[in-house]
Design an enzyme around this catalytic site. Structure first.
Site, PDB file in Angstrom:
ATOM      1  N   GLU A  19      -2.555   7.540  -4.957  1.00  0.00           N
ATOM      2  CA  GLU A  19      -2.863   6.877  -6.230  1.00  0.00           C
ATOM      3  C   GLU A  19      -4.314   7.029  -6.660  1.00  0.00           C
ATOM      4  O   GLU A  19      -4.623   6.941  -7.849  1.00  0.00           O
ATOM      5  CB  GLU A  19      -2.487   5.393  -6.171  1.00  0.00           C
ATOM      6  N   ARG A  41       0.855  -1.187   0.000  1.00  0.00           N
ATOM      7  CA  ARG A  41       0.000   0.000   0.000  1.00  0.00           C
ATOM      8  C   ARG A  41       0.892   1.238   0.000  1.00  0.00           C
ATOM      9  O   ARG A  41       1.909   1.280   0.703  1.00  0.00           O
ATOM     10  CB  ARG A  41      -0.925   0.032   1.224  1.00  0.00           C
ATOM     11  N   ASP A  98       4.257  -0.354  -7.000  1.00  0.00           N
ATOM     12  CA  ASP A  98       3.006  -0.674  -7.683  1.00  0.00           C
ATOM     13  C   ASP A  98       1.853   0.078  -7.024  1.00  0.00           C
ATOM     14  O   ASP A  98       0.718   0.012  -7.484  1.00  0.00           O
ATOM     15  CB  ASP A  98       2.762  -2.186  -7.603  1.00  0.00           C
ATOM     16  N   HIS A 104      -0.812  -0.180  -9.813  1.00  0.00           N
ATOM     17  CA  HIS A 104      -1.549  -1.143  -8.965  1.00  0.00           C
ATOM     18  C   HIS A 104      -2.018  -2.339  -9.805  1.00  0.00           C
ATOM     19  O   HIS A 104      -3.193  -2.681  -9.809  1.00  0.00           O
ATOM     20  CB  HIS A 104      -2.744  -0.445  -8.277  1.00  0.00           C
TER      21      HIS A 104
HETATM   22  P1  NAI Z   1      -1.491 -11.250   5.000  1.00  0.00           P
HETATM   23  O1  NAI Z   1      -2.513 -10.805   5.991  1.00  0.00           O
HETATM   24  O2  NAI Z   1      -1.455 -12.692   4.601  1.00  0.00           O
HETATM   25  O3  NAI Z   1      -0.026 -10.856   5.503  1.00  0.00           O
HETATM   26  C1  NAI Z   1       0.287  -9.652   6.103  1.00  0.00           C
HETATM   27  C2  NAI Z   1       1.448  -9.905   7.051  1.00  0.00           C
HETATM   28  O4  NAI Z   1       1.863  -8.655   7.582  1.00  0.00           O
HETATM   29  C3  NAI Z   1       1.077 -10.821   8.224  1.00  0.00           C
HETATM   30  O5  NAI Z   1       2.026 -11.863   8.362  1.00  0.00           O
HETATM   31  C4  NAI Z   1       1.118  -9.882   9.416  1.00  0.00           C
HETATM   32  O6  NAI Z   1       1.514 -10.520  10.650  1.00  0.00           O
HETATM   33  C5  NAI Z   1       2.162  -8.879   8.953  1.00  0.00           C
HETATM   34  N1  NAI Z   1       2.138  -7.636   9.724  1.00  0.00           N
HETATM   35  C6  NAI Z   1       1.101  -7.065  10.388  1.00  0.00           C
HETATM   36  N2  NAI Z   1       1.524  -5.958  11.021  1.00  0.00           N
HETATM   37  C7  NAI Z   1       2.843  -5.832  10.745  1.00  0.00           C
HETATM   38  C8  NAI Z   1       3.833  -4.888  11.110  1.00  0.00           C
HETATM   39  N3  NAI Z   1       3.532  -3.856  11.917  1.00  0.00           N
HETATM   40  N4  NAI Z   1       5.071  -5.063  10.650  1.00  0.00           N
HETATM   41  C9  NAI Z   1       5.392  -6.123   9.862  1.00  0.00           C
HETATM   42  N5  NAI Z   1       4.489  -7.057   9.492  1.00  0.00           N
HETATM   43  C10 NAI Z   1       3.242  -6.908   9.923  1.00  0.00           C
HETATM   44  O7  NAI Z   1      -1.704 -10.318   3.734  1.00  0.00           O
HETATM   45  P2  NAI Z   1      -1.226 -10.589   2.243  1.00  0.00           P
HETATM   46  O8  NAI Z   1      -2.293 -11.298   1.496  1.00  0.00           O
HETATM   47  O9  NAI Z   1       0.128 -11.164   2.252  1.00  0.00           O
HETATM   48  O10 NAI Z   1      -1.202  -9.090   1.666  1.00  0.00           O
HETATM   49  C11 NAI Z   1      -0.268  -8.136   2.127  1.00  0.00           C
HETATM   50  C12 NAI Z   1      -0.649  -6.777   1.600  1.00  0.00           C
HETATM   51  O11 NAI Z   1      -0.491  -6.748   0.176  1.00  0.00           O
HETATM   52  C13 NAI Z   1      -2.130  -6.401   1.801  1.00  0.00           C
HETATM   53  O12 NAI Z   1      -2.331  -5.795   3.056  1.00  0.00           O
HETATM   54  C14 NAI Z   1      -2.399  -5.450   0.680  1.00  0.00           C
HETATM   55  O13 NAI Z   1      -2.228  -4.144   1.159  1.00  0.00           O
HETATM   56  C15 NAI Z   1      -1.325  -5.747  -0.357  1.00  0.00           C
HETATM   57  N6  NAI Z   1      -1.873  -6.232  -1.633  1.00  0.00           N
HETATM   58  C16 NAI Z   1      -1.509  -5.561  -2.791  1.00  0.00           C
HETATM   59  C17 NAI Z   1      -1.985  -5.969  -4.019  1.00  0.00           C
HETATM   60  C18 NAI Z   1      -1.587  -5.305  -5.293  1.00  0.00           C
HETATM   61  O14 NAI Z   1      -2.202  -5.570  -6.356  1.00  0.00           O
HETATM   62  N7  NAI Z   1      -0.584  -4.450  -5.305  1.00  0.00           N
HETATM   63  C19 NAI Z   1      -2.920  -7.115  -4.122  1.00  0.00           C
HETATM   64  C20 NAI Z   1      -3.167  -7.774  -2.863  1.00  0.00           C
HETATM   65  C21 NAI Z   1      -2.686  -7.322  -1.674  1.00  0.00           C
END
Ligand code: NAI
Length: 330
Positions: A263, A234, A258, A295
């Site tokens: 954005e 993000r 990305d 994105h």
């Molecule tokens: P997820 O929920 O599986 O993983 C997120 C991880 O971040 C978890 O392991 C969590 O413990 C960790 N986390 C939480 N707070 C934290 C902190 N303060 N410091 C470090 N780590 C922390 O989510 P997923 O599916 O892996 O997605 C991650 C992010 O990717 C989403 O939040 C979303 O913003 C972004 N995303 C971007 C896309 C794109 O097209 N560019 C598409 C899908 C998701």
């Protein structure tokens, strides 16, 4: 259920219509964003389906509730754009798509790294113009480099495995460690140590108050000179002004994004015939060592199928009073 799908692009409509053949919801597609002005389109709808840049703040959610909307069925994993407390207070449930091909995003992060490093985008344009010179195209081997991964959830974990496959040393920070990744060779450490040791840093944690502007003047100061920073998570994770300053000072060697803090004003739209008013974005575009995609990390056939299927299933579960496995709560 009557579903108003906002910020619709042709690919959304295609995949939603295809999978709706087995759900039979009444879908209406709007290409406009969901905002205070467009909430009037939601009268008589039970469900809204917004995308990442639709801001569901207090005003919008209260208007949705007034119009009878009972479910916000997000078609994204991130839910930072929804005020969950206000939704709950207005008895509106919120669901998301927790996982849709994490590999799609992880592989896009790799695409940003390889393009920035090996400058294939520049080589492509040169060759098109009959310029076969190799000057200024020098990259570096990824093998044996240290890659720091912040957030090792579904996407971060897929990304760690890709980078291990390339022979990189992978170090990670997360509030919750994954032992399975440690078994594969990932070393968890403090954020400070990760900043100090990484040649490449890739962000895969969610945007929350604790992670807003995680990458700022202070954290960049701890990083190696000429570090490469990749953000497919993000935009708000990076303080744009601070990163621009550090690109100018050549502390940051490469930036691949990305996602971008502001954005919603530009991404997903063709602005080629308009004056772009965002000076920070224009400054970023002007750097030869910055690569921006709009994105698109999620944009694979597999991910679009999973998104459509999960959103329609979430709506079906809500309609039939089944438990909402993908509900997000405050
Ligand atoms: P997820 O929920 O599986 O993983 C997120 C991880 O971040 C978890 O392991 C969590 O413990 C960790 N986390 C939480 N707070 C934290 C902190 N303060 N410091 C470090 N780590 C922390 O989510 P997923 O599916 O892996 O997605 C991650 C992010 O990717 C989403 O939040 C979303 O913003 C972004 N995303 C971007 C896309 C794109 O097209 N560019 C598409 C899908 C998701």
């Amino acid at each position: 259920m009557k579903v108003a799908v906002f910020s619709t692009k042709p690919y959304d409509q295609k995949y939603f219509e295809q999978f709706n053949e087995s759900f039979h919801h009444e879908l209406a597609f709007f290409d406009t964003n969901l905002n205070e002005q467009t909430t009037n389109l939601t009268r008589d709808f039970d469900v809204v389906c917004p995308f990442v840049n639709d801001k569901l703040d207090k005003q919008v959610i209260e208007l949705l509730a007034k119009n009878g909307v009972k479910l916000i069925a997000l078609r994204s994993a991130g839910f930072n754009n929804v005020d969950l407390n206000v939704a709950e207070a207005n008895h509106i449930k919120v669901t998301r798509v927790p996982a849709y091909s994490p590999q799609a995003v992880a592989e896009h992060a790799l695409a940003l790294i390889l393009t920035l490093n090996r400058k294939t985008h520049k080589a492509y344009n040169r060759i098109k113009e009959g310029n076969f010179s190799l000057n200024n195209l020098i990259g570096f081997n990824l093998y044996n480099k240290t890659v720091g991964v912040i957030g090792t959830g579904k996407i971060g974990s897929a990304f760690c495995q890709i980078m291990l496959g390339l022979g990189c040393k992978v170090v990670a920070y997360d509030v919750k460690k994954q032992p399975a990744l440690e078994d594969k060779g990932v070393t968890y450490m403090s954020l400070e140590d990760l900043y100090k040791r990484s040649d490449i840093i890739s962000l895969h944690c969610p945007l929350m108050p604790q992670t807003k502007h995680l990458i700022n003047e202070d954290s960049i100061a701890l990083m190696k000179d000429h570090v490469m920073i990749i953000n497919t998570s993000r935009g708000g994770l990076i303080d744009t002004e601070d990163v621009i300053k550090n690109l100018k000072e050549k502390k940051v060697g490469h930036l691949g994004i990305d996602v971008y803090e502001q954005e919603e004003q530009v991404f997903f739209e063709d602005k080629s015939e308009q004056i772009i008013e965002d000076d920070a974005l224009l400054r970023l575009i002007s750097f030869p060592n910055v690569l921006i995609t709009s994105h698109q990390a999620f944009l694979t056939d597999e991910a679009l199928k999973e998104i459509a299927q999960t959103v329609l299933q979430n709506i079906d579960d809500f309609k039939n009073g089944r438990s909402l496995v993908n509900e997000v709560k405050s």
